[in-house]
Design a protein around this motif. Structure first.
Motif, PDB file in Angstrom:
ATOM      1  N   LEU A 115       0.845  -1.114   0.054  1.00 57.41           N
ATOM      2  CA  LEU A 115       0.300  -0.071  -0.140  1.00 57.41           C
ATOM      3  C   LEU A 115       0.800   1.150  -0.112  1.00 57.41           C
ATOM      4  O   LEU A 115       0.336   2.382  -0.492  1.00 57.41           O
ATOM      5  N   GLU A 116       2.223   1.324   0.698  1.00 59.00           N
ATOM      6  CA  GLU A 116       3.125   2.352   0.465  1.00 59.00           C
ATOM      7  C   GLU A 116       4.367   1.665   0.483  1.00 59.00           C
ATOM      8  O   GLU A 116       4.738   0.547   1.182  1.00 59.00           O
ATOM      9  N   GLU A 117       5.252   2.186  -0.522  1.00 60.33           N
ATOM     10  CA  GLU A 117       6.296   1.581  -0.881  1.00 60.33           C
ATOM     11  C   GLU A 117       7.189   1.229   0.438  1.00 60.33           C
ATOM     12  O   GLU A 117       7.206   1.807   1.526  1.00 60.33           O
ATOM     13  N   GLY A 118       7.867  -0.035   0.408  1.00 61.69           N
ATOM     14  CA  GLY A 118       8.255  -0.537   1.600  1.00 61.69           C
ATOM     15  C   GLY A 118       9.390  -1.695   1.480  1.00 61.69           C
ATOM     16  O   GLY A 118       9.558  -2.359   0.279  1.00 61.69           O
ATOM     17  N   VAL A 119       9.911  -2.277   2.410  1.00 68.85           N
ATOM     18  CA  VAL A 119      10.811  -3.325   2.648  1.00 68.85           C
ATOM     19  C   VAL A 119      10.252  -4.219   3.668  1.00 68.85           C
ATOM     20  O   VAL A 119       9.936  -3.889   4.996  1.00 68.85           O
ATOM     21  N   LEU A 120      10.299  -5.718   3.293  1.00 69.84           N
ATOM     22  CA  LEU A 120      10.264  -6.690   4.102  1.00 69.84           C
ATOM     23  C   LEU A 120      11.569  -7.520   4.439  1.00 69.84           C
ATOM     24  O   LEU A 120      12.270  -7.850   3.478  1.00 69.84           O
TER      25      LEU A 120
END
Length: 115
Positions: free
Chosen positions: A90-95
């Motif tokens: 939903l919002e640019e990110g990192v896992l």
């Protein structure tokens, strides 16, 4: 000591709007970083590995075995063996994901030896 550096060749496409790199691994355990663009997807899938997921940044909508939850920075979850799961960024990110045992399919896709 196994050390992997953040270099362009370490990354590969893992799904729509998503890339991954293997951080470290041995036959019993693997840690993988995933970068997602907004609206990137982890398509529905399952595997025999137990998986943990930690959200370092961004906002993700996860569905695991039919249950949907939104997770943000600092949230973590466990995905049981063979549970169907997917995510939408939903919002640019990192896992940061960990798998036990190691994902041989990831090793092969990255051109790394499994033996």
């Amino acid at each position: 000591m196994q050390v992997n550096s953040d270099t362009p060749e370490a990354w590969m496409t893992s799904g729509p709007g998503a890339q991954r790199r293997i951080l470290c691994e041995n036959p019993e355990l693997m840690m993988v970083e995933f970068r997602f663009e907004k609206d990137g997807r982890g398509l529905p899938h399952h595997h025999p590995h137990v998986q943990t997921t930690y959200v370092t940044s961004g906002l993700f909508r996860f569905t695991v075995s039919g249950e949907t939850r939104d997770l943000g920075p600092g949230d973590a979850m466990l995905i049981p063996s063979n549970a169907e799961h997917s995510c939408l960024c939903l919002e640019e990110g990192v896992l940061i994901d960990a798998f036990t045992p190691r994902r041989a399919d990831f090793m092969e896709a990255h051109g790394l030896p499994t033996g």
